[in-house]
Design a protein around this motif. Structure first.
Motif, PDB file in Angstrom:
ATOM      1  N   ALA A 118       0.830  -1.209   0.000  1.00  0.00           N
ATOM      2  CA  ALA A 118       0.000   0.000   0.000  1.00  0.00           C
ATOM      3  C   ALA A 118       0.862   1.256   0.000  1.00  0.00           C
ATOM      4  O   ALA A 118       0.525   2.247  -0.666  1.00  0.00           O
ATOM      5  N   CYS A 119       1.974   1.230   0.729  1.00  0.00           N
ATOM      6  CA  CYS A 119       2.897   2.374   0.721  1.00  0.00           C
ATOM      7  C   CYS A 119       3.467   2.605  -0.673  1.00  0.00           C
ATOM      8  O   CYS A 119       3.562   3.743  -1.147  1.00  0.00           O
ATOM      9  N   ALA A 120       3.858   1.520  -1.334  1.00  0.00           N
ATOM     10  CA  ALA A 120       4.452   1.638  -2.666  1.00  0.00           C
ATOM     11  C   ALA A 120       3.474   2.196  -3.681  1.00  0.00           C
ATOM     12  O   ALA A 120       3.878   2.837  -4.662  1.00  0.00           O
ATOM     13  N   LEU A 121       2.174   1.968  -3.465  1.00  0.00           N
ATOM     14  CA  LEU A 121       1.146   2.410  -4.413  1.00  0.00           C
ATOM     15  C   LEU A 121       0.441   3.691  -3.971  1.00  0.00           C
ATOM     16  O   LEU A 121      -0.461   4.163  -4.677  1.00  0.00           O
ATOM     17  N   ALA A 122       0.825   4.258  -2.832  1.00  0.00           N
ATOM     18  CA  ALA A 122       0.110   5.393  -2.255  1.00  0.00           C
ATOM     19  C   ALA A 122       0.078   6.589  -3.218  1.00  0.00           C
ATOM     20  O   ALA A 122       1.134   7.052  -3.655  1.00  0.00           O
ATOM     21  N   VAL A 167      -2.628   8.932   2.298  1.00  0.00           N
ATOM     22  CA  VAL A 167      -2.703   7.480   2.144  1.00  0.00           C
ATOM     23  C   VAL A 167      -1.401   6.833   2.597  1.00  0.00           C
ATOM     24  O   VAL A 167      -1.407   5.780   3.254  1.00  0.00           O
ATOM     25  N   LEU A 168      -0.282   7.453   2.267  1.00  0.00           N
ATOM     26  CA  LEU A 168       1.016   6.910   2.673  1.00  0.00           C
ATOM     27  C   LEU A 168       1.144   6.892   4.188  1.00  0.00           C
ATOM     28  O   LEU A 168       1.618   5.906   4.769  1.00  0.00           O
ATOM     29  N   ILE A 169       0.725   7.966   4.851  1.00  0.00           N
ATOM     30  CA  ILE A 169       0.797   8.003   6.315  1.00  0.00           C
ATOM     31  C   ILE A 169      -0.081   6.906   6.917  1.00  0.00           C
ATOM     32  O   ILE A 169       0.324   6.202   7.850  1.00  0.00           O
ATOM     33  N   GLY A 170      -1.299   6.735   6.377  1.00  0.00           N
ATOM     34  CA  GLY A 170      -2.176   5.679   6.869  1.00  0.00           C
ATOM     35  C   GLY A 170      -1.567   4.303   6.698  1.00  0.00           C
ATOM     36  O   GLY A 170      -1.639   3.453   7.603  1.00  0.00           O
ATOM     37  N   ARG A 181       9.298   4.747  -4.319  1.00  0.00           N
ATOM     38  CA  ARG A 181       8.357   3.646  -4.109  1.00  0.00           C
ATOM     39  C   ARG A 181       9.078   2.293  -4.015  1.00  0.00           C
ATOM     40  O   ARG A 181       8.557   1.342  -3.414  1.00  0.00           O
ATOM     41  N   ALA A 182      10.268   2.215  -4.587  1.00  0.00           N
ATOM     42  CA  ALA A 182      11.015   0.954  -4.579  1.00  0.00           C
ATOM     43  C   ALA A 182      11.450   0.552  -3.174  1.00  0.00           C
ATOM     44  O   ALA A 182      11.609  -0.641  -2.890  1.00  0.00           O
ATOM     45  N   ILE A 183      11.615   1.526  -2.266  1.00  0.00           N
ATOM     46  CA  ILE A 183      12.060   1.164  -0.913  1.00  0.00           C
ATOM     47  C   ILE A 183      10.971   0.413  -0.150  1.00  0.00           C
ATOM     48  O   ILE A 183      11.270  -0.314   0.806  1.00  0.00           O
ATOM     49  N   PHE A 184       9.725   0.586  -0.546  1.00  0.00           N
ATOM     50  CA  PHE A 184       8.639  -0.192   0.059  1.00  0.00           C
ATOM     51  C   PHE A 184       8.400  -1.487  -0.707  1.00  0.00           C
ATOM     52  O   PHE A 184       8.080  -2.518  -0.116  1.00  0.00           O
ATOM     53  N   ALA A 185       8.565  -1.438  -2.033  1.00  0.00           N
ATOM     54  CA  ALA A 185       8.338  -2.630  -2.850  1.00  0.00           C
ATOM     55  C   ALA A 185       9.327  -3.744  -2.518  1.00  0.00           C
ATOM     56  O   ALA A 185       8.990  -4.933  -2.622  1.00  0.00           O
ATOM     57  N   ILE A 186      10.532  -3.381  -2.071  1.00  0.00           N
ATOM     58  CA  ILE A 186      11.535  -4.410  -1.769  1.00  0.00           C
ATOM     59  C   ILE A 186      11.104  -5.287  -0.597  1.00  0.00           C
ATOM     60  O   ILE A 186      11.559  -6.430  -0.444  1.00  0.00           O
TER      61      ILE A 186
END
Length: 459
Positions: free
Chosen positions: A86-90, A95-98, A160-165
């Protein structure tokens, strides 16, 4: 063999959440630019996670003992991984904070379970002691490589890659845990609902107050209100713990001095390590005028030192001198490093600063290895989740208190003039830590009930 496979999954889960926190520190500017957020919004990307994690660590540790540590770990990894997606797609900062808040919920569930499962996976005392050091080393490596990994990922594929990993790591961790970790026995005591709520409220209000103090100041009405409410909630928890039939954190937990010394040391080492990291980061950028990238490289002796402690030094020294002696030695080493850094000014040669950073880095994981071995080796297996929750809560709280206190001292245009004051605060905390470790060195505790079967070889 299954135990080792399961432990690999446990370490991967732990590595993921520590790496996430370490990587995110270098990603805030890119997130702010990418989503067009304000500085306050970008800060809450960090604070939303921190507040949730700190508030729920103790509660999650206690629930893990009651509900099953394997079940708690799998739930935590699953929630953390889905929240990372969800963070990667925010699409927006909100939305990112949530999603980060949900990440914090997952991290709070899995973090205590990763350490608490060690005595369940390794019946042999020597194997358990080795696994404990590996657990500490896993976190140290994640901290050390995080900024480098974050920089590479952001440059190559964006923030976004730092969350996708986290997604492939989380999936592999879940599979390994399901294959190699058996469920732990569930404790039959009723859940202390009042204790769970008041403990979470205390930690959430304390964390919020410390975060607010860093930006608004200690005298701000919101800061005083939050900290005052934390005191009230803490008092309510204390009354509940004394009067309840099955308190979440029984007062008897601290009956053994070695336990009290271990969790106190966790808070102090969190204060010292993250306090030094915070001060020296500002020193390199604001006093020496170095760029963030160069400052990150300048801090490498500290992060590299934190990996040397558990991977190279701790096990042979522990076999010879014991965990208690290394707890004291680690704090003495940290004190020497802080004394070396106290002389830092605009013209101090970097070589001397590097030595101080290296000493603090090595000391940090020597201390964490020692206190973790002592704590896990001196609690009944049925309380391992609670013990892990207490340790990680104190470490997290120590780090936040350090940033709040030292940040208020350095909140000035003339930062160099306040460096002696920060050195004095850090030195005082180091002296207190040495005193606690020295008293613990001379303490001989009677074994706790059922502890003889679960000791990790602490001396």
């Amino acid at each position: 063999m299954a135990g080792r496979i399961g432990f690999l999954g446990v370490c991967l889960a732990y590595f993921t959440i520590i790496l996430d926190g370490s990587v995110l520190n270098v990603a805030v500017p890119a997130i702010r630019d990418g989503l067009g957020s304000s500085m306050a919004g970008a800060q809450w990307v960090l604070n939303g996670y921190t507040l949730t994690l700190a508030a729920l660590l103790l509660t999650a540790g206690a629930l893990g003992d009651r509900l099953g540590l394997r079940r708690t770990l799998l739930a935590g990894v699953t929630v953390f991984t889905l929240a990372s997606a969800a963070c990667a797609l925010a699409p927006t900062t909100g939305v990112l904070i949530g999603a980060r808040v949900v990440q914090g919920l997952g991290a709070a569930a899995l973090l205590p379970a990763t350490l608490a499962l060690v005595p369940h996976l390794f019946a042999d005392a020597a194997a358990r002691a080795r696994a404990t050091v590996v657990w500490v080393a896993t976190g140290a490596v994640a901290v050390a490589v995080g900024p480098l990994v974050g920089g590479v990922l952001i440059d190559a594929a964006g923030w976004r890659a730092i969350f996708a990993i986290n997604l492939p790591i989380g999936v592999v961790a879940v599979l390994l845990v399901r294959v190699g970790v058996p469920e732990t026995p569930r404790r039959g005591h009723p859940v202390d609902r009042i204790g769970l709520v008041t403990a979470a409220a205390t930690l959430a209000l304390l964390t919020g107050g410390l975060i607010d103090a860093g930006s608004a100041g200690w005298a701000a009405p919101t800061t005083l209100g939050l900290l005052g409410a934390a005191v009230v909630a803490g008092a309510a928890y204390g009354i509940s713990a004394r009067r309840g039939a099955h308190p979440m954190l029984p007062p008897s937990f601290f009956a053994l001095r070695v336990r009290a010394a271990a969790v106190g040391s966790a808070g102090l080492m969190g204060f010292l390590f993250y306090g030094v990291l915070f001060v020296m980061s500002l020193y390199f950028q604001k006093v020496r005028g170095w760029s963030p990238g160069v400052s990150g490289v300048a801090l490498l002796p500290m992060t590299v030192g934190s990996t040397i402690g558990p991977l190279v030094l701790y096990r042979p020294l522990a076999r010879r001198y014991g965990h208690r002696a290394l707890l004291l030695g680690g704090f003495v080493c940290c004190t020497a490093g802080i004394a070396t850094l106290a002389y830092a000014d605009l013209h101090t040669p970097y070589a001397g600063i590097a030595i101080g950073l290296l000493l603090v880095g090595v000391a940090s994981t020597m201390v964490f290895s020692a206190l973790t071995s002592l704590l896990i080796g001196n609690v009944p297996t049925a309380q391992s989740g609670l013990a892990s929750g207490v340790q990680n809560t104190l470490r997290q709280s120590g780090a936040m208190i350090a940033v709040a206190i030292l940040g208020s001292l350095l909140n000035t245009a003339s930062l160099a003039s306040r460096l002696p004051a920060t050195s004095a605060v850090l030195a005082a905390a180091a002296v207190i830590a040495v005193a606690i470790a020295a008293c613990n060195l001379r303490t001989i505790d009677a074994p706790a009930e059922s502890m003889s079967a679960t000791t990790a070889g602490g001396t």
